[in-house]
Every structure is written in structure tokens, then in C-alpha cells.
Design a protein around this motif. Sequence first.
Motif, PDB file in Angstrom:
ATOM      1  N   THR A   1       0.807  -1.224   0.000  1.00 22.62           N
ATOM      2  CA  THR A   1       0.000   0.000   0.000  1.00 22.62           C
ATOM      3  C   THR A   1       0.840   1.273   0.000  1.00 22.62           C
ATOM      4  O   THR A   1       0.367   2.322  -0.424  1.00 22.62           O
ATOM      5  CB  THR A   1      -0.944   0.044   1.217  1.00 22.62           C
ATOM      6  OG1 THR A   1      -0.169  -0.001   2.420  1.00 22.62           O
ATOM      7  CG2 THR A   1      -1.919  -1.127   1.193  1.00 22.62           C
ATOM      8  N   THR A   2       2.097   1.176   0.463  1.00 13.16           N
ATOM      9  CA  THR A   2       2.949   2.357   0.597  1.00 13.16           C
ATOM     10  C   THR A   2       4.321   2.089   0.002  1.00 13.16           C
ATOM     11  O   THR A   2       4.896   1.016   0.213  1.00 13.16           O
ATOM     12  CB  THR A   2       3.119   2.747   2.077  1.00 13.16           C
ATOM     13  OG1 THR A   2       1.830   2.983   2.658  1.00 13.16           O
ATOM     14  CG2 THR A   2       3.964   4.007   2.219  1.00 13.16           C
ATOM     15  N   VAL A   3       4.838   3.075  -0.744  1.00 13.91           N
ATOM     16  CA  VAL A   3       6.196   2.967  -1.284  1.00 13.91           C
ATOM     17  C   VAL A   3       6.961   4.254  -0.992  1.00 13.91           C
ATOM     18  O   VAL A   3       6.376   5.333  -0.849  1.00 13.91           O
ATOM     19  CB  VAL A   3       6.208   2.701  -2.808  1.00 13.91           C
ATOM     20  CG1 VAL A   3       5.528   1.390  -3.135  1.00 13.91           C
ATOM     21  CG2 VAL A   3       5.581   3.856  -3.580  1.00 13.91           C
ATOM     22  N   VAL A   4       8.263   4.119  -0.885  1.00 10.35           N
ATOM     23  CA  VAL A   4       9.159   5.267  -0.834  1.00 10.35           C
ATOM     24  C   VAL A   4       9.784   5.392  -2.220  1.00 10.35           C
ATOM     25  O   VAL A   4      10.437   4.465  -2.700  1.00 10.35           O
ATOM     26  CB  VAL A   4      10.258   5.087   0.227  1.00 10.35           C
ATOM     27  CG1 VAL A   4      11.274   6.237   0.133  1.00 10.35           C
ATOM     28  CG2 VAL A   4       9.658   5.018   1.624  1.00 10.35           C
ATOM     29  N   TYR A   5       9.575   6.540  -2.862  1.00  9.17           N
ATOM     30  CA  TYR A   5      10.093   6.741  -4.218  1.00  9.17           C
ATOM     31  C   TYR A   5      11.254   7.720  -4.190  1.00  9.17           C
ATOM     32  O   TYR A   5      11.106   8.875  -3.774  1.00  9.17           O
ATOM     33  CB  TYR A   5       9.000   7.271  -5.142  1.00  9.17           C
ATOM     34  CG  TYR A   5       9.503   7.567  -6.542  1.00  9.17           C
ATOM     35  CD1 TYR A   5       9.832   6.527  -7.408  1.00  9.17           C
ATOM     36  CD2 TYR A   5       9.667   8.877  -6.987  1.00  9.17           C
ATOM     37  CE1 TYR A   5      10.313   6.786  -8.685  1.00  9.17           C
ATOM     38  CE2 TYR A   5      10.138   9.142  -8.262  1.00  9.17           C
ATOM     39  CZ  TYR A   5      10.457   8.093  -9.106  1.00  9.17           C
ATOM     40  OH  TYR A   5      10.933   8.356 -10.362  1.00  9.17           O
ATOM     41  N   THR A   6      12.425   7.263  -4.636  1.00  8.31           N
ATOM     42  CA  THR A   6      13.622   8.095  -4.644  1.00  8.31           C
ATOM     43  C   THR A   6      14.130   8.274  -6.068  1.00  8.31           C
ATOM     44  O   THR A   6      14.385   7.292  -6.767  1.00  8.31           O
ATOM     45  CB  THR A   6      14.747   7.459  -3.799  1.00  8.31           C
ATOM     46  OG1 THR A   6      14.277   7.232  -2.467  1.00  8.31           O
ATOM     47  CG2 THR A   6      15.967   8.364  -3.752  1.00  8.31           C
ATOM     48  N   ASP A   7      14.277   9.516  -6.478  1.00  4.50           N
ATOM     49  CA  ASP A   7      14.949   9.820  -7.738  1.00  4.50           C
ATOM     50  C   ASP A   7      16.428   9.970  -7.393  1.00  4.50           C
ATOM     51  O   ASP A   7      16.849  11.004  -6.860  1.00  4.50           O
ATOM     52  CB  ASP A   7      14.393  11.113  -8.330  1.00  4.50           C
ATOM     53  CG  ASP A   7      14.994  11.437  -9.698  1.00  4.50           C
ATOM     54  OD1 ASP A   7      16.167  11.076  -9.925  1.00  4.50           O
ATOM     55  OD2 ASP A   7      14.306  12.042 -10.525  1.00  4.50           O
ATOM     56  N   ILE A   8      17.229   8.955  -7.681  1.00  5.65           N
ATOM     57  CA  ILE A   8      18.603   8.947  -7.184  1.00  5.65           C
ATOM     58  C   ILE A   8      19.496   9.958  -7.895  1.00  5.65           C
ATOM     59  O   ILE A   8      20.547  10.324  -7.374  1.00  5.65           O
ATOM     60  CB  ILE A   8      19.229   7.536  -7.247  1.00  5.65           C
ATOM     61  CG1 ILE A   8      19.388   7.046  -8.683  1.00  5.65           C
ATOM     62  CG2 ILE A   8      18.401   6.568  -6.446  1.00  5.65           C
ATOM     63  CD1 ILE A   8      20.109   5.719  -8.774  1.00  5.65           C
ATOM     64  N   SER A   9      19.072  10.437  -9.061  1.00  5.77           N
ATOM     65  CA  SER A   9      19.874  11.468  -9.728  1.00  5.77           C
ATOM     66  C   SER A   9      19.816  12.784  -8.959  1.00  5.77           C
ATOM     67  O   SER A   9      20.674  13.654  -9.129  1.00  5.77           O
ATOM     68  CB  SER A   9      19.385  11.691 -11.157  1.00  5.77           C
ATOM     69  OG  SER A   9      18.081  12.245 -11.172  1.00  5.77           O
TER      70      SER A   9
END
Length: 243
Positions: A162-170
Motif C-alpha cells: 500500500t505504501t512505497v518510498v520513491y527516490t529519484d537517485i539522480s
Amino acid sequence: MILYPAIDMKDGQCVRLQQGRFDKVTVYESDPAKMARKWESLGASWVHVVDLDGALKGKGVNTEALRAVTQAVSIPVQTGGGIRSLDHIEEKLAAGVRRVIIGTAAVKDPAFLKAALAEYGPERIVVGIDAKDGMVALEGWEEVSGTRSADLGRAMKDLGVTTVVYTDISRDGMLCGPNVQATSALMRETGLTVIASGGVSSMDDLASLYEAGIPGVITGKALYEGRIQLEKAILRFEKGESA
């Protein structure tokens, strides 16, 4: 919008990386527990902890430092980095963590993720989607897969996440602003609760995420360098009060 002050641990210390590069390390505090107490004193309702060594080695490395963090504060702690098995999850929970974040293993071993969700439930199991140019990155960001972040998100939802952590690593550790468009698109395309991470540098960046309806944001370097005052940010974006 919940603010998650970040504590990234390497060799038992509180550090930050640039774009996930282990050769671009800045040490901000030798005692992560002390940093956690500071964030709680400023009003944080959660603390976000990453075991950077664990992410590379595929197992918990800074477990005792993590335990010290959970024992130092009364607010819940979420953690990720090197979680590859149910035993790893048990280790984190035994250390006092409220929620664990599974990254690489969610892509490479969906059967493990499914078992983890069945055992602990989606309130304890969060998936970390780390992306570079829209493609999912694995193994402590050292490997870029051929999977689009939105496709992974949909697959995760199908498994019960139900939950995600989204990281744009750039953008991570670069103070160049979050990728609001990609974060919003992921939430819109998957229906998941998305916690944004990477690039937050100012109150204006937080306002952009807030106005886009993002329910949570992790921030690290901007706090350590005084670009964002956590107490004021929490009042404005988490409590809806004027700072």
C-alpha cells in the motif's frame, strides 16, 4: 504531509551521499541516536533510517546503531537497507523498528515480499522504489534494472503493498529539487501511497510536493545544512499551521 527526517548510517555514523555514490560521503554526526533525539525534539512524528552498508552487503550492518536510535526516541522509526529475508525483517523489528522498507528484494524476490506481507501486513512492510531516468535501481543503487518504476509499483500493489518510498537517485543529496512530476505520476498511475525522497532543498520544494498531494516526504541534507528548519516545516505542512 508527513515529514520524515533522514538518518543515513555508514560505519555507525550519520552521513549523506550524493546520488547514492559511496565515494561522495559527508559525515554530519557521529552518533545517529543523538540526531534522532534532535529531530524528535523539533516535532518529528517519524524518523527514517537507512543502513547504507547493509544496502551494499545485502544484510544488516548497523543494527546496534539502529537499536540505539529506536531506544533514544518515542516516535516510530522506519528503516531500509539490505533487507533480503524474513530473518532480516525480524532483526529490524526486534531492534524496535515500526516499519521496514524492502528495495532490491522486492524486485528480485517477489515471493519473499509476498511472504513478508502475509506475515507482517502492509502497515509494517513498505517497498522502496529507487529510480534513475525512470528505471528501477538495485543493490544500493549500484545496478540499474530494465524495469520502469510505474510498472514495479503496479506489480507491488497487486501483491498487497500500500505504501512505497520513491527516490529519484539522480537528485538525492544534490539539493536540486524533488522530481514532483515523476512522484505524482507514480501515485496517479498506481494508486499507492507514495513517500517522496531525493533532492528536497527548501520550503518551496516542500510546498511543491504538498500542493501536488504527496502524503509524505523524506528530507536529509537540507536539514543538516540548515536550508530547511524542521520545526517550521512540520507546523506548515504536517500540522497545517502558520510557522
